[in-house]
Write a protein that holds these residues in place. Sequence first.
Motif, short mmCIF file in Angstrom:
data_model
loop_
_atom_site.label_atom_id
_atom_site.label_comp_id
_atom_site.label_asym_id
_atom_site.label_seq_id
_atom_site.Cartn_x
_atom_site.Cartn_y
_atom_site.Cartn_z
N ASP A 18 0.81 -1.22 0.04
CA ASP A 18 0.06 0.20 -0.03
C ASP A 18 0.89 1.21 0.07
OD1 ASP A 18 -2.16 -1.92 0.01
OD2 ASP A 18 -2.62 -1.38 2.41
N VAL A 19 2.03 1.09 0.35
CA VAL A 19 3.05 2.33 0.50
C VAL A 19 4.22 2.13 -0.50
CG1 VAL A 19 2.48 2.55 2.94
CG2 VAL A 19 4.43 1.45 2.18
N GLU A 20 4.62 3.21 -1.03
CA GLU A 20 5.75 3.38 -1.89
C GLU A 20 6.96 2.80 -1.27
OE1 GLU A 20 3.61 3.95 -5.16
OE2 GLU A 20 5.81 3.74 -4.95
N ALA A 30 13.58 5.73 -1.20
CA ALA A 30 14.25 6.11 -2.53
C ALA A 30 15.23 5.21 -2.77
CB ALA A 30 15.21 7.48 -1.90
N GLY A 71 10.73 1.41 12.76
CA GLY A 71 9.36 1.50 13.22
C GLY A 71 8.36 1.29 12.07
N ASP A 103 4.26 1.74 12.44
CA ASP A 103 3.78 2.99 11.62
C ASP A 103 2.76 2.56 10.45
OD1 ASP A 103 5.37 4.37 13.04
OD2 ASP A 103 6.71 4.99 11.44
N GLY A 134 2.00 4.69 17.42
CA GLY A 134 2.82 3.55 17.33
C GLY A 134 4.28 3.55 18.13
N ASP A 171 12.35 12.68 -0.19
CA ASP A 171 13.04 11.48 -1.00
C ASP A 171 12.14 10.26 -0.93
OD1 ASP A 171 15.17 13.31 -1.00
OD2 ASP A 171 16.24 12.35 0.71
N VAL A 172 11.34 10.39 -0.14
CA VAL A 172 10.47 9.14 -0.13
C VAL A 172 8.96 9.46 -0.50
CG1 VAL A 172 11.76 7.94 1.81
CG2 VAL A 172 9.74 9.45 2.53
N GLU A 173 8.32 8.31 -1.03
CA GLU A 173 6.80 8.63 -1.30
C GLU A 173 6.18 8.76 -0.21
OE1 GLU A 173 7.48 8.96 -5.16
OE2 GLU A 173 5.48 8.87 -4.57
N ASP A 190 2.61 7.87 1.99
CA ASP A 190 2.00 6.60 2.30
C ASP A 190 0.63 6.54 1.26
OD1 ASP A 190 -0.20 7.70 3.60
OD2 ASP A 190 0.76 7.41 5.35
N ALA A 191 -0.22 5.64 1.47
CA ALA A 191 -1.31 5.57 0.46
C ALA A 191 -2.50 6.76 0.94
CB ALA A 191 -2.04 4.16 0.69
N HIS A 192 -2.35 7.08 2.31
CA HIS A 192 -3.42 8.18 2.29
C HIS A 192 -2.78 9.61 2.32
CE1 HIS A 192 -4.66 4.31 3.72
NE2 HIS A 192 -3.52 4.26 4.70
N ASN A 215 -0.22 11.00 3.80
CA ASN A 215 0.47 11.64 4.95
C ASN A 215 1.69 11.21 5.41
OD1 ASN A 215 -2.14 13.00 5.58
ND2 ASN A 215 -2.90 11.05 6.22
N GLN A 236 3.59 10.79 8.87
CA GLN A 236 3.28 11.00 10.33
C GLN A 236 4.67 11.86 10.97
OE1 GLN A 236 2.28 6.98 11.13
NE2 GLN A 236 0.89 7.80 12.82
N SER A 292 4.63 12.51 14.61
CA SER A 292 4.88 12.00 15.81
C SER A 292 4.38 10.81 16.18
CB SER A 292 4.55 13.05 17.00
OG SER A 292 3.03 13.32 17.12
N THR A 321 5.58 7.96 15.77
CA THR A 321 5.95 6.93 14.83
C THR A 321 7.35 7.08 14.70
OG1 THR A 321 6.65 8.45 12.60
CG2 THR A 321 4.21 8.44 13.41
N GLY A 322 7.85 5.90 14.02
CA GLY A 322 9.36 5.73 13.92
C GLY A 322 9.91 6.19 12.65
N ALA A 323 9.19 7.34 11.87
CA ALA A 323 9.49 7.62 10.63
C ALA A 323 10.82 8.51 10.66
CB ALA A 323 8.46 8.66 10.03
#
Lengths: 404, 404
Positions: free
Chosen positions: A254-256, A259, A269, A273, A290, B254-256, B258-260, B262, B264, B266, B268-270
């Motif tokens: 569902d996600v890309e 890079a 994480g 997420d 999360g 640099d990254v796509e 997500d499907a929605h 957004n 995140q 906070s 989150t582990g992003a």
Amino acid sequence: MLHGKVLVAQGGGPTAVINQSMVGAVLESRKFRNVDLVYGAHHGVRGIINEEFLDLTQETSHNLEAVAQTPSSALGSTRDKPDLKYCQEVFKVLQAHGIAYFFYIGGNDSSDTVRIVSEEAHKAGYPLRCIHIPKTIDNDLVHNDHTPGFPSAARFVAQAFMGANLDNSALKGVYIAVVMGRHAGFLTAASALGKKFPDDGPHLIYIPERNFSVDSFLGDVKACYEKHGRCVVAVSEGIHDENGAPIITKLSKDVEKDAHGNIQLSGTGALADLLCEEVKAKLGIKRVRGDTFGYVQRSFIGCVSDLDQREAREVGEKAVQYAMWGAVDGSVTIQRTGFYSVDYKLLPLEMVAGKTRVMEDHFIAESGTDVTDAFRMYLRPLLGSGMPDAFRLRLNSVPKILKR
Amino acid sequence: MLHGKVLVAQGGGPTAVINQSMVGAVLESRKFRNVDLVYGAHHGVRGIINEEFLDLTQETSHNLEAVAQTPSSALGSTRDKPDLKYCQEVFKVLQAHGIAYFFYIGGNDSSDTVRIVSEEAHKAGYPLRCIHIPKTIDNDLVHNDHTPGFPSAARFVAQAFMGANLDNSALKGVYIAVVMGRHAGFLTAASALGKKFPDDGPHLIYIPERNFSVDSFLGDVKACYEKHGRCVVAVSEGIHDENGAPIITKLSKDVEKDAHGNIQLSGTGALADLLCEEVKAKLGIKRVRGDTFGYVQRSFIGCVSDLDQREAREVGEKAVQYAMWGAVDGSVTIQRTGFYSVDYKLLPLEMVAGKTRVMEDHFIAESGTDVTDAFRMYLRPLLGSGMPDAFRLRLNSVPKILKR
């Protein structure tokens, strides 16, 4: 009794008490007259093939006792998984250095290494006593009631969920935390020991022993949220669908990809997420958080089970005693004998080596998202003494005046 | 002395010791004859405008003491940030219920709410004593040496990094952990207190008080990795570039999405994951792991500073004493008077309300990626007694035989 040197090594992921086992083996070995010197392999089997040995005979017993109380592998570890050729290299080095006793502290992979090295020594007619000392936070060694390292990690997970549940109860929403354990759900299931009051979280527990379906998960979370106005979820990093495909790769469709074309599977994480995204998008719940406990759960200093400390020490000490007074190689195992007492038994290496235990069915609730009382009875004594307790206010509500 | 009811409320994010302040205020209030009843607002200011009060006069002192030891907000909290109209609603409810004393435990936003409610009461000529009781793990209240809740969170962060450093030293690589604190770097900087030996991590500390450049970061990590063969990094969730843009939104280009649609920011582990990706891709280091301490760091049960417990209790108690024996509204503040001793001072609400403290320059090393000894001196006593200690083996190397 063989005459020569002792070699102790630590393998795989560190735990909070693996140094107890190492120190137990070292101090016990130093008592025996037939032992010339006690070596430690620097960074596990990798250190052996590189001939990187530390002379632990020159270490003070005072410092060894201090190191025993310190989490993580003081000798260093490695992620190398030796094949036959690698083990033959290991054996060659042991032979060259006159090692008579080889103690390897580790999980399934490490026990298999001990098994192969033992066979190589037999084939070569070289007198080498090989003993595997159990260790893994995953608790997935067969023929063991439990494994050293698991109780302390379980205590961390239980305490973390006690706190997370209190936090989630103060600021309501959905909270999902991902726990280590790729094949066995024991550590994730330990989150259940954080519950005290009937409406406490974790309300849902997902383990690799049961197939995970995103739809059922969303249904479970929805029902819980409608009932309690909140939901605390424990998820094993190893959850997978009915075909065995890890959920993280399923959801990642569902996600890309990033890079660089990769989706990370551990030390990230991402799974937490992605599950949070699902809950937000499909259930329309706003406050969804999360966490991934990550490395903190296995090496946090200051959250250790005293029972785990003692047992980790004893398996190290017993390994040396079995090696000195016995005539066979083997794996030291923990056998439960009472509520609560244990005994240590040396089993043939091939009974333990390379096998993986998962949570037994009677530990898992019918729903597949909770544990049974049998599991609580099993785990509670392992957490040790001094477990913190959570209290709450009584809800003596005051009648409204303006909005009657 | 005003005659009437007391209302205590808790706001913002929970801490490990916020219940100490609540219980300090409640038990002290119950001693005064001019106090009819002691109420608690269920879920902060939101509970006030909904008239959801708990009668804490009916609570046993024994249970209150047990709740005081329990982390997170026992009364429940809210993320509502009241504007003038909201505060007018709050005031109306206080008036209707005959509240004479309003104690609000919280951070900058909460102190501003107290300030506005106090002004509304004055305007209306209603006798109401309003006192703000400090609390925040971010340590970002001005005119306070530090704030209750910060020492315990700092202790968790220091202990977590002590463990993470040991883990990273056993299995070498790059380890990045993201710590809470959007504007102030105090909590991230607390990671430095996990260091003992000179080569211990965290080797690099990134705080919002300094601009973050991805290129400098990669250069720093590379240099550290070349020197130590490993690198432990502490990163504040609030790091931003020279224009104030959060790094997570910069890297997310640099990254796509997500499907929605957004990314995140906070819970989150992003951020940790994105920084890890950068290190892997640009520096070619294989073992790179990212953790995000998340909610565990503020609500973990069983890792509390005893000094923090005591001070949190005292600010609650002092708030009531200032309210009863004084004639002005205000904010209770912590003033350091020695090494180590403190005193509590009531300051005018407008001196504290809505302002944000950040780390002072003399706490930050020239490099911008470390703290100074002044910071260590400042923080060490706050961590309390019984801090765990880490020990290591002496490297008495054995000469090689095969690979001489």
